[in-house]
Design a protein around this motif. Structure first.
Motif, PDB file in Angstrom:
ATOM      1  N   ALA A 101     -25.308  20.854  -8.747  1.00  0.00           N
ATOM      2  CA  ALA A 101     -24.096  21.336  -9.364  1.00  0.00           C
ATOM      3  C   ALA A 101     -23.399  20.261 -10.097  1.00  0.00           C
ATOM      4  O   ALA A 101     -22.989  20.620 -11.331  1.00  0.00           O
ATOM      5  N   LEU A 102     -23.519  19.186  -9.838  1.00  0.00           N
ATOM      6  CA  LEU A 102     -22.945  17.993 -10.660  1.00  0.00           C
ATOM      7  C   LEU A 102     -23.944  17.618 -11.691  1.00  0.00           C
ATOM      8  O   LEU A 102     -23.511  17.529 -12.876  1.00  0.00           O
ATOM      9  N   ALA A 103     -25.141  17.544 -11.211  1.00  0.00           N
ATOM     10  CA  ALA A 103     -26.252  17.484 -12.328  1.00  0.00           C
ATOM     11  C   ALA A 103     -26.268  18.615 -13.443  1.00  0.00           C
ATOM     12  O   ALA A 103     -26.286  18.131 -14.644  1.00  0.00           O
ATOM     13  N   LEU A 104     -26.114  19.629 -13.130  1.00  0.00           N
ATOM     14  CA  LEU A 104     -26.017  20.816 -13.939  1.00  0.00           C
ATOM     15  C   LEU A 104     -24.799  20.638 -15.136  1.00  0.00           C
ATOM     16  O   LEU A 104     -24.801  20.860 -16.180  1.00  0.00           O
ATOM     17  N   ARG A 105     -23.808  20.205 -14.651  1.00  0.00           N
ATOM     18  CA  ARG A 105     -22.582  19.971 -15.363  1.00  0.00           C
ATOM     19  C   ARG A 105     -23.009  18.745 -16.500  1.00  0.00           C
ATOM     20  O   ARG A 105     -22.509  18.919 -17.765  1.00  0.00           O
ATOM     21  N   ILE A 151     -19.158  25.937 -14.778  1.00  0.00           N
ATOM     22  CA  ILE A 151     -20.020  26.899 -15.539  1.00  0.00           C
ATOM     23  C   ILE A 151     -21.062  27.425 -14.768  1.00  0.00           C
ATOM     24  O   ILE A 151     -21.989  28.335 -15.162  1.00  0.00           O
ATOM     25  N   GLU A 152     -21.135  27.291 -13.337  1.00  0.00           N
ATOM     26  CA  GLU A 152     -21.911  28.078 -12.383  1.00  0.00           C
ATOM     27  C   GLU A 152     -21.347  29.080 -11.801  1.00  0.00           C
ATOM     28  O   GLU A 152     -20.274  29.041 -11.313  1.00  0.00           O
ATOM     29  N   PRO A 153     -22.233  30.227 -12.097  1.00  0.00           N
ATOM     30  CA  PRO A 153     -21.735  31.548 -11.306  1.00  0.00           C
ATOM     31  C   PRO A 153     -21.484  31.408  -9.836  1.00  0.00           C
ATOM     32  O   PRO A 153     -22.252  30.584  -9.343  1.00  0.00           O
ATOM     33  N   LEU A 154     -20.467  32.406  -9.181  1.00  0.00           N
ATOM     34  CA  LEU A 154     -20.583  32.458  -7.966  1.00  0.00           C
ATOM     35  C   LEU A 154     -21.606  32.695  -7.231  1.00  0.00           C
ATOM     36  O   LEU A 154     -21.897  32.461  -6.110  1.00  0.00           O
ATOM     37  N   ALA A 155     -22.453  33.741  -7.906  1.00  0.00           N
ATOM     38  CA  ALA A 155     -23.725  34.204  -7.142  1.00  0.00           C
ATOM     39  C   ALA A 155     -25.024  33.258  -7.682  1.00  0.00           C
ATOM     40  O   ALA A 155     -25.523  33.183  -8.415  1.00  0.00           O
ATOM     41  N   PHE A 213     -12.282  11.439   3.788  1.00  0.00           N
ATOM     42  CA  PHE A 213     -12.833  11.587   2.417  1.00  0.00           C
ATOM     43  C   PHE A 213     -13.331  10.361   1.785  1.00  0.00           C
ATOM     44  O   PHE A 213     -12.588   9.329   1.543  1.00  0.00           O
ATOM     45  N   THR A 214     -14.884   9.970   2.063  1.00  0.00           N
ATOM     46  CA  THR A 214     -15.434   8.879   1.424  1.00  0.00           C
ATOM     47  C   THR A 214     -16.254   9.367   0.342  1.00  0.00           C
ATOM     48  O   THR A 214     -17.194   8.393  -0.299  1.00  0.00           O
ATOM     49  N   ARG A 215     -16.379  10.507  -0.166  1.00  0.00           N
ATOM     50  CA  ARG A 215     -17.256  10.948  -1.147  1.00  0.00           C
ATOM     51  C   ARG A 215     -16.321  11.902  -2.133  1.00  0.00           C
ATOM     52  O   ARG A 215     -15.813  12.758  -1.554  1.00  0.00           O
ATOM     53  N   ALA A 216     -16.354  11.713  -3.401  1.00  0.00           N
ATOM     54  CA  ALA A 216     -15.963  12.629  -4.163  1.00  0.00           C
ATOM     55  C   ALA A 216     -16.524  12.701  -5.571  1.00  0.00           C
ATOM     56  O   ALA A 216     -17.478  11.952  -5.936  1.00  0.00           O
ATOM     57  N   ALA A 217     -15.972  13.702  -6.539  1.00  0.00           N
ATOM     58  CA  ALA A 217     -16.551  13.863  -7.927  1.00  0.00           C
ATOM     59  C   ALA A 217     -15.349  13.950  -8.751  1.00  0.00           C
ATOM     60  O   ALA A 217     -14.334  14.859  -8.211  1.00  0.00           O
ATOM     61  N   ALA A 276     -18.192  15.281 -18.482  1.00  0.00           N
ATOM     62  CA  ALA A 276     -18.413  13.816 -17.873  1.00  0.00           C
ATOM     63  C   ALA A 276     -17.957  14.157 -16.422  1.00  0.00           C
ATOM     64  O   ALA A 276     -17.137  14.698 -16.219  1.00  0.00           O
ATOM     65  N   VAL A 277     -18.873  13.595 -15.554  1.00  0.00           N
ATOM     66  CA  VAL A 277     -18.427  13.477 -13.997  1.00  0.00           C
ATOM     67  C   VAL A 277     -18.714  12.098 -13.380  1.00  0.00           C
ATOM     68  O   VAL A 277     -19.844  11.620 -13.638  1.00  0.00           O
ATOM     69  N   GLU A 278     -17.744  11.695 -12.874  1.00  0.00           N
ATOM     70  CA  GLU A 278     -17.819  10.233 -12.279  1.00  0.00           C
ATOM     71  C   GLU A 278     -18.097  10.798 -10.633  1.00  0.00           C
ATOM     72  O   GLU A 278     -17.267  11.535 -10.041  1.00  0.00           O
ATOM     73  N   THR A 279     -19.163  10.193 -10.038  1.00  0.00           N
ATOM     74  CA  THR A 279     -19.221  10.025  -8.453  1.00  0.00           C
ATOM     75  C   THR A 279     -18.670   8.960  -7.894  1.00  0.00           C
ATOM     76  O   THR A 279     -18.738   7.645  -8.287  1.00  0.00           O
ATOM     77  N   LEU A 280     -17.706   9.304  -6.892  1.00  0.00           N
ATOM     78  CA  LEU A 280     -17.088   8.038  -6.058  1.00  0.00           C
ATOM     79  C   LEU A 280     -17.757   8.235  -4.477  1.00  0.00           C
ATOM     80  O   LEU A 280     -17.771   9.259  -3.891  1.00  0.00           O
ATOM     81  N   GLU A 281     -17.919   6.914  -4.072  1.00  0.00           N
ATOM     82  CA  GLU A 281     -18.892   7.167  -2.676  1.00  0.00           C
ATOM     83  C   GLU A 281     -18.055   5.859  -1.932  1.00  0.00           C
ATOM     84  O   GLU A 281     -18.544   5.416  -0.997  1.00  0.00           O
ATOM     85  N   SER A 282     -16.570   5.649  -1.919  1.00  0.00           N
ATOM     86  CA  SER A 282     -15.867   5.045  -0.935  1.00  0.00           C
ATOM     87  C   SER A 282     -14.593   5.583  -1.037  1.00  0.00           C
ATOM     88  O   SER A 282     -14.021   6.006  -1.976  1.00  0.00           O
TER      89      SER A 282
END
Length: 416
Positions: free
Chosen positions: A158-162, A57-61, A189-193, A168-174
């Motif tokens: 950006a994740l908070a905006l969604r 939902i976020e424009p490129l600009a 890769f230890t961080r993902a959404a 629904a967005v799940e954050t992964l930190e391992s």
């Protein structure tokens, strides 16, 4: 001289936007004909990643993007590039892009983009049972991967905006949490959404072809012809093609990256630029791919297509006429091999396609300012598949004399 072939509604463009729009109009009882210079899904609708990216939902600009862009542009094979010979030509587009990134216009862009995404999601879900389309979908989610904790923190707004827009967005930190969703990734890769509601098609060309079959079954016609000119008369639009002249009470211009050239015949100069996207498709899977992967810091994605895998993305703002630089496809495949240990990047079928992009990341949907019988429906950038059913709903409302389901002014052709 033979009189032009008469039709009710003529749609120029047989990509996913044109075909989906034509199907909506045919289902509403109109007589529709589609023409395309190469055929159904022969351009960008064939080679994309196959994602219904309703979360984008976020424009490129975005505010401050031009401070970061020079670092990307220094790498000719990086995620964003402008060939030096094209830099002067694209300068006015980049100026408009910068204006669209200013905070007030950015916020308006998010609102408009989110509205079109919500409409597109709901209209897709309504269309699926009507066309027996569920078998063409993969509801496997999307994993957005970050190279470092710093890039992960930078993505937090950006994740908070969604989430504020109900996504629904799940954050992964391992690494372990990530591996539960997608094993086999590089240890960095230890961080993902993770977005569980993300949807892909099994194959974008097959999906568009299926909709084309539905259109034909209802009496719609699809042909191959290249349009040379649009001319207005009191009661119709006359379209000159290399297969003869056509006459229609209404014309929909959905010709993707070539649409602005047709708009010039009507006196409209739409600032459309071409995002040239590259990919390689492998017929065999070569990896146990369980979800759509987006490598945020590298600007590319890996998705399942048919029984195989497609590696593609990046943006080359290079216009329509330059030959493809397939080194970009090779670079993406090599990156995939580094980030997905065990993936074999040899072989595969390379492809380059033209994504029609406007500087504010919004498509043009609306009547031509000087020709109310002509409806524009183009400029969706890398979101054509995603926004196809929503665009079809808006175009159909205009042609059928109905109130559009969402405000249409953000997509107006004369906004520039």
């Amino acid at each position: 001289m033979a009189s032009p072939d008469q039709t009710d509604i003529l749609v120029i463009g047989a990509g996913v936007i044109g075909i989906t729009t034509a199907l909506a109009l045919q289902r509403a009882g109109r007589r529709v004909r589609v023409i395309d210079r190469r055929g159904v899904a022969a351009e960008a609708s064939r080679g994309n990643a196959g994602a219904f990216a309703f979360t984008d939902i976020e424009p490129l600009a975005t505010p401050g993007i031009l401070r970061r862009a020079p670092l990307w542009l220094l790498d000719p094979l990086g995620p964003l590039s402008v060939p030096p010979s094209h830099a002067f030509s694209i300068a006015p587009w980049l100026w408009r892009f910068w204006r669209a990134s200013r905070p007030r216009r950015y916020r308006a862009g998010v609102t408009a983009q989110a509205a079109l995404m919500d409409l597109s999601r709901s209209t897709l879900e309504r269309l699926l049972p009507e066309v027996s389309g569920e078998r063409f979908l993969r509801r496997e989610g999307q994993l957005q991967l970050f190279d470092s904790p710093a890039s992960y923190r930078a993505a937090a707004p950006a994740l908070a905006l969604r989430r504020r827009h109900g996504i629904a967005v799940e954050t992964l930190e391992s690494a372990g949490a990530i591996a539960e969703i997608q094993p086999g990734l590089a240890s960095r890769f230890t961080r993902a959404a993770y977005t569980p509601g993300w949807i892909n098609v099994t194959d974008p060309a097959a999906w568009t072809g299926h909709l084309a079959e539905q259109l034909r079954a209802l009496g719609g016609r699809i042909g191959t012809a290249e349009v040379h000119a649009l001319r207005l008369s009191a009661e119709a639009v006359e379209v000159d093609t290399d297969a003869g002249s056509l006459r229609a009470s209404c014309v929909v211009v959905a010709a993707g990256a070539w649409s602005h050239r047709l708009a010039r015949h009507l006196g409209d100069r739409i600032p459309l630029e071409t995002e040239r996207g590259y990919n390689t498709t492998y017929a065999e899977p070569r990896i146990d791919l369980r979800t759509h992967l987006t490598f945020t810091d590298h600007g590319f994605a890996v998705s399942r297509i048919g029984g195989g895998v497609r590696v593609g993305g990046a943006v080359e703002l290079g216009g329509l006429d330059r030959p493809p630089d397939m080194r970009r496809a090779k670079t993406l495949a090599a990156k995939a091999a580094r980030l997905l240990p065990g993936f074999d990047p040899s072989g595969g079928t390379e492809w380059m396609g033209f994504r029609p992009s406007l500087p504010d990341s919004m498509p043009v949907i609306g009547r031509a300012p000087r020709a109310p019988r002509v409806i524009y429906a183009f400029g969706h950038g890398h979101l054509g598949l995603t926004q196809s059913t929503g665009t079809a709903a808006l175009v159909a409302a205009l042609i059928l004399g109905q109130t559009p389901p969402i405000p249409i002014s953000p997509y107006a052709p004369d906004r520039f």
